[in-house]
Write a protein that holds these residues in place. Structure first.
Motif, PDB file in Angstrom:
ATOM      1  N   CYS A  63       0.047  -0.167  -4.088  1.00 43.86           N
ATOM      2  CA  CYS A  63       1.083  -0.612  -3.144  1.00 43.86           C
ATOM      3  C   CYS A  63       0.462  -1.569  -2.135  1.00 43.86           C
ATOM      4  O   CYS A  63      -0.670  -2.008  -2.309  1.00 43.86           O
ATOM      5  CB  CYS A  63       1.754   0.582  -2.462  1.00 43.86           C
ATOM      6  N   ASP A  67       4.805  -1.503   1.928  1.00 50.50           N
ATOM      7  CA  ASP A  67       5.192  -0.142   1.556  1.00 50.50           C
ATOM      8  C   ASP A  67       4.836   0.899   2.612  1.00 50.50           C
ATOM      9  O   ASP A  67       5.069   2.088   2.427  1.00 50.50           O
ATOM     10  CB  ASP A  67       4.522   0.231   0.224  1.00 50.50           C
ATOM     11  N   GLU A 120       4.316   4.432   0.736  1.00 51.29           N
ATOM     12  CA  GLU A 120       5.000   4.990  -0.425  1.00 51.29           C
ATOM     13  C   GLU A 120       4.684   4.107  -1.616  1.00 51.29           C
ATOM     14  O   GLU A 120       4.704   2.884  -1.520  1.00 51.29           O
ATOM     15  CB  GLU A 120       6.502   5.008  -0.153  1.00 51.29           C
ATOM     16  N   THR A 121       4.386   4.728  -2.739  1.00 51.13           N
ATOM     17  CA  THR A 121       4.113   3.983  -3.960  1.00 51.13           C
ATOM     18  C   THR A 121       4.940   4.565  -5.090  1.00 51.13           C
ATOM     19  O   THR A 121       5.291   5.741  -5.056  1.00 51.13           O
ATOM     20  CB  THR A 121       2.613   4.005  -4.313  1.00 51.13           C
TER      21      THR A 121
END
Length: 128
Positions: A63, A67, A120-121
């Motif tokens: 990411c 993100d 967040e990925t």
């Protein structure tokens, strides 16, 4: 969970990971200090180093800065707050993660800034 070690950065000296990806796809980036050679450098240079290193850890988790959902920054002195705001806005642009800025009396090695992130990925098989 998956432990992240960016091939672009030296391994941590302590007993921790540069980042951890949870089964749910959250990425926790450990507190990042400027590169050692920047001890004594100005605040802006230290901020640039910290965000560059954060980006490398995030890249290792699949990411990027876009993100990031939360940022905690520790500043050695409240007087650095305006310069941090400028550096932060330059790095994130229109993206506005949740944020906490904590003035502290001192940081390790005499550095002026340390940043910790949550991002967040997408996990394999997930759709955006």
């Amino acid at each position: 969970m998956e432990f992240i070690q960016s091939p672009e950065l030296p391994a941590p000296a302590g007993h921790y990971s540069q980042g951890v990806v949870t089964r749910g796809g959250l990425v926790f980036v450990s507190g990042v200090l400027p590169a050692r050679e920047l001890a004594g450098a100005d605040f802006e240079a230290q901020c640039a180093s910290v965000f560059d290193q954060c980006e490398k850890v995030l890249r290792g988790a699949g990411c990027g800065l876009q993100d990031v959902v939360q940022c905690t920054a520790y500043l050695a002195g409240v007087e650095h707050w305006p310069a941090f705001n400028t550096a932060y806005a330059g790095v994130f642009g229109d993206h506005r993660p949740a944020r906490a800025v904590v003035p502290v009396p001192a940081l390790h090695y005499g550095f002026l800034v340390e940043v910790q992130l949550v991002a967040e990925t997408l996990l394999p098989g997930q759709n955006g």
